[in-house]
Design a protein around this motif. Structure first.
Motif, PDB file in Angstrom:
ATOM      1  N   SER A   1       0.856  -1.187   0.000  1.00 22.29           N
ATOM      2  CA  SER A   1       0.000   0.000   0.000  1.00 22.29           C
ATOM      3  C   SER A   1       0.884   1.227   0.000  1.00 22.29           C
ATOM      4  CB  SER A   1      -0.892   0.008   1.247  1.00 22.29           C
ATOM      5  OG  SER A   1      -1.416   1.297   1.478  1.00 22.29           O
ATOM      6  N   PRO A   2       0.467   2.292  -0.686  1.00 29.69           N
ATOM      7  CA  PRO A   2       1.221   3.537  -0.544  1.00 29.69           C
ATOM      8  C   PRO A   2       1.097   4.053   0.878  1.00 29.69           C
ATOM      9  CG  PRO A   2      -0.639   3.781  -2.088  1.00 29.69           C
ATOM     10  CD  PRO A   2      -0.718   2.419  -1.521  1.00 29.69           C
ATOM     11  N   MET A   3       2.122   4.751   1.359  1.00 26.26           N
ATOM     12  CA  MET A   3       2.044   5.329   2.700  1.00 26.26           C
ATOM     13  C   MET A   3       2.154   6.839   2.561  1.00 26.26           C
ATOM     14  SD  MET A   3       1.483   2.812   4.718  1.00 26.26           S
ATOM     15  CE  MET A   3       1.938   2.992   6.441  1.00 26.26           C
ATOM     16  N   THR A   4       1.056   7.449   2.149  1.00 23.80           N
ATOM     17  CA  THR A   4       1.017   8.909   2.014  1.00 23.80           C
ATOM     18  C   THR A   4      -0.022   9.454   2.984  1.00 23.80           C
ATOM     19  OG1 THR A   4      -0.692   8.778   0.317  1.00 23.80           O
ATOM     20  CG2 THR A   4       1.585   8.754  -0.443  1.00 23.80           C
ATOM     21  N   ALA A   5      -0.132  10.775   3.057  1.00 24.54           N
ATOM     22  CA  ALA A   5      -1.058  11.389   4.000  1.00 24.54           C
ATOM     23  C   ALA A   5      -2.506  11.005   3.708  1.00 24.54           C
ATOM     24  CB  ALA A   5      -0.900  12.909   3.960  1.00 24.54           C
ATOM     25  N   ASN A   6      -2.804  10.705   2.428  1.00 23.52           N
ATOM     26  CA  ASN A   6      -4.184  10.401   2.057  1.00 23.52           C
ATOM     27  C   ASN A   6      -4.469   8.910   1.995  1.00 23.52           C
ATOM     28  OD1 ASN A   6      -4.674  13.176   1.684  1.00 23.52           O
ATOM     29  ND2 ASN A   6      -3.750  13.033  -0.362  1.00 23.52           N
ATOM     30  N   GLU A   7      -3.437   8.137   1.775  1.00 22.21           N
ATOM     31  CA  GLU A   7      -3.637   6.714   1.559  1.00 22.21           C
ATOM     32  C   GLU A   7      -2.584   5.951   2.348  1.00 22.21           C
ATOM     33  OE1 GLU A   7      -3.508   5.787  -2.591  1.00 22.21           O
ATOM     34  OE2 GLU A   7      -4.545   3.878  -2.319  1.00 22.21           O
ATOM     35  N   TYR A   8      -3.000   5.230   3.359  1.00 20.67           N
ATOM     36  CA  TYR A   8      -2.015   4.528   4.182  1.00 20.67           C
ATOM     37  C   TYR A   8      -2.678   3.358   4.910  1.00 20.67           C
ATOM     38  CZ  TYR A   8      -4.173   7.439   7.804  1.00 20.67           C
ATOM     39  OH  TYR A   8      -5.071   8.058   8.630  1.00 20.67           O
ATOM     40  N   VAL A   9      -1.846   2.553   5.563  1.00 19.09           N
ATOM     41  CA  VAL A   9      -2.344   1.429   6.350  1.00 19.09           C
ATOM     42  C   VAL A   9      -2.550   1.917   7.773  1.00 19.09           C
ATOM     43  CG1 VAL A   9      -1.831  -0.893   7.205  1.00 19.09           C
ATOM     44  CG2 VAL A   9      -1.133  -0.236   4.896  1.00 19.09           C
ATOM     45  N   LYS A  10      -3.761   1.734   8.275  1.00 17.45           N
ATOM     46  CA  LYS A  10      -4.087   2.203   9.626  1.00 17.45           C
ATOM     47  C   LYS A  10      -3.633   1.211  10.687  1.00 17.45           C
ATOM     48  CE  LYS A  10      -8.034   5.298   9.912  1.00 17.45           C
ATOM     49  NZ  LYS A  10      -9.496   5.367  10.003  1.00 17.45           N
ATOM     50  N   SER A  11      -3.973  -0.070  10.465  1.00 20.02           N
ATOM     51  CA  SER A  11      -3.630  -1.050  11.489  1.00 20.02           C
ATOM     52  C   SER A  11      -3.510  -2.440  10.885  1.00 20.02           C
ATOM     53  CB  SER A  11      -4.676  -1.058  12.603  1.00 20.02           C
ATOM     54  OG  SER A  11      -5.947  -1.367  12.066  1.00 20.02           O
ATOM     55  N   ILE A  12      -2.797  -3.297  11.602  1.00 21.85           N
ATOM     56  CA  ILE A  12      -2.638  -4.698  11.219  1.00 21.85           C
ATOM     57  C   ILE A  12      -3.014  -5.532  12.444  1.00 21.85           C
ATOM     58  CG2 ILE A  12      -0.989  -6.486  10.532  1.00 21.85           C
ATOM     59  CD1 ILE A  12       0.696  -4.226   9.229  1.00 21.85           C
ATOM     60  N   HIS A  13      -3.865  -6.530  12.244  1.00 25.09           N
ATOM     61  CA  HIS A  13      -4.309  -7.390  13.340  1.00 25.09           C
ATOM     62  C   HIS A  13      -3.963  -8.832  12.990  1.00 25.09           C
ATOM     63  CE1 HIS A  13      -6.696  -3.906  14.642  1.00 25.09           C
ATOM     64  NE2 HIS A  13      -6.887  -3.731  13.347  1.00 25.09           N
ATOM     65  N   VAL A  14      -3.376  -9.552  13.959  1.00 23.61           N
ATOM     66  CA  VAL A  14      -2.979 -10.935  13.700  1.00 23.61           C
ATOM     67  C   VAL A  14      -3.725 -11.862  14.654  1.00 23.61           C
ATOM     68  CG1 VAL A  14      -1.047 -12.509  13.396  1.00 23.61           C
ATOM     69  CG2 VAL A  14      -0.704 -10.074  13.028  1.00 23.61           C
TER      70      VAL A  14
END
Lengths: 159, 106
Positions: free
Chosen positions: A80-93
């Motif tokens: 995923s791109p990691m920009t101010a508008n498009e990013y990964v919020k959280s990862i759950h395992v």
């Protein structure tokens, strides 16, 4: 043939066998109640609600064959791109068969630069691991990995 | 006494993506183990880890008993300005540890 000696030996073996059976009886497994695929599904629902989870974008790096379940290296990364508008919020395992279905929740943000987290986990049994990523647009992406564990974690006694 | 190992680059160029590694020594007792006498060993784990970059949270983790002893994390951040990283671990039985590291961004 010396019949008397043979019968003595047989009688001794019978005695030894019954003694062994009696000796085994008091040993009771102290294994804790394990999570099941159902409790994993329930744990996933408490984290993500009723949203639809799509497959893809997430990569779970974990050895397929684990010798020691007490410390298993694991890396989760999200394409995923990691920009101010498009990013990964959280990862759950999540896991299927540990005493608890959760492994960890990781909260990232646009400043992370790269959506990747590594840690070391415990696995109590051979099972399926699932990682779910929540993106900034609200979409959820998942991946699963099967792991075979030789020596399980959590179940050994403390001396 | 708990002790932590932190690996943060000392220097970085503005905009670089840097890798941060942290390790906190902790038993992470699951609460699912028994003594030979059959008693449950009470749970004692770290439940939360946070990393702040000049006061702003850049990474946070909720920990469960399934995290191995001596919790180890690797994550990334973008070097934006010189300053300080603050790491904080919070756990059962009042466990609380903080460590910080500085970075120079050119």
């Amino acid at each position: 043939m010396r019949k008397s000696e043979g019968s003595t030996r047989r009688r001794f073996l019978e005695f030894a066998g019954s003694a062994a059976v009696i000796g085994v009886v008091p040993v009771v497994s102290l294994r804790p109640v394990a999570a099941t695929p159902d409790t994993m599904a329930a744990a996933i629902r408490t984290v993500i609600g009723s949203a639809v989870v799509q497959t893809g974008k997430v990569k779970l790096d974990i050895p397929p064959l684990v010798e020691n379940g007490n410390t298993v290296p694991m890396t989760v990364s999200v394409t995923s791109p990691m920009t101010a508008n498009e990013y990964v919020k959280s990862i759950h395992v999540f896991n299927e068969k540990n005493p608890q279905p959760n492994i960890g929740n990781f909260y990232l943000g646009p400043r992370a630069g790269r959506a990747q987290v590594s840690t070391r986990i415990r696995l109590a049994d051979s099972q399926k691991i699932m990682a779910i990523a929540r993106l900034s647009d609200g979409s959820l992406w998942s991946v699963t990995a099967e792991v075979v564990v030789t020596l399980a974690a959590c179940t050994e006694e403390v001396i | 006494m708990a002790s932590a190992l932190i690996n943060v680059p000392k220097k970085a160029r503005r905009g670089d993506i840097i890798e941060i590694k942290t390790l906190m020594s902790h038993i992470m007792e699951t609460g699912y183990r028994h003594t030979a006498a059959g008693q449950v060993v009470p749970r004692d784990i770290i439940t939360s880890f946070t990393c702040r970059y000049n006061g702003e949270e850049i990474f946070r983790a909720d920990l469960f008993p399934a995290i191995a002893a001596n919790p180890f994390f690797t994550f990334f951040t973008t070097a934006t300005e010189s300053g300080k990283f603050d790491f904080e671990w919070i756990g059962d039985n009042g466990f609380s540890e903080t460590v910080s590291a500085t970075i120079v961004v050119e």
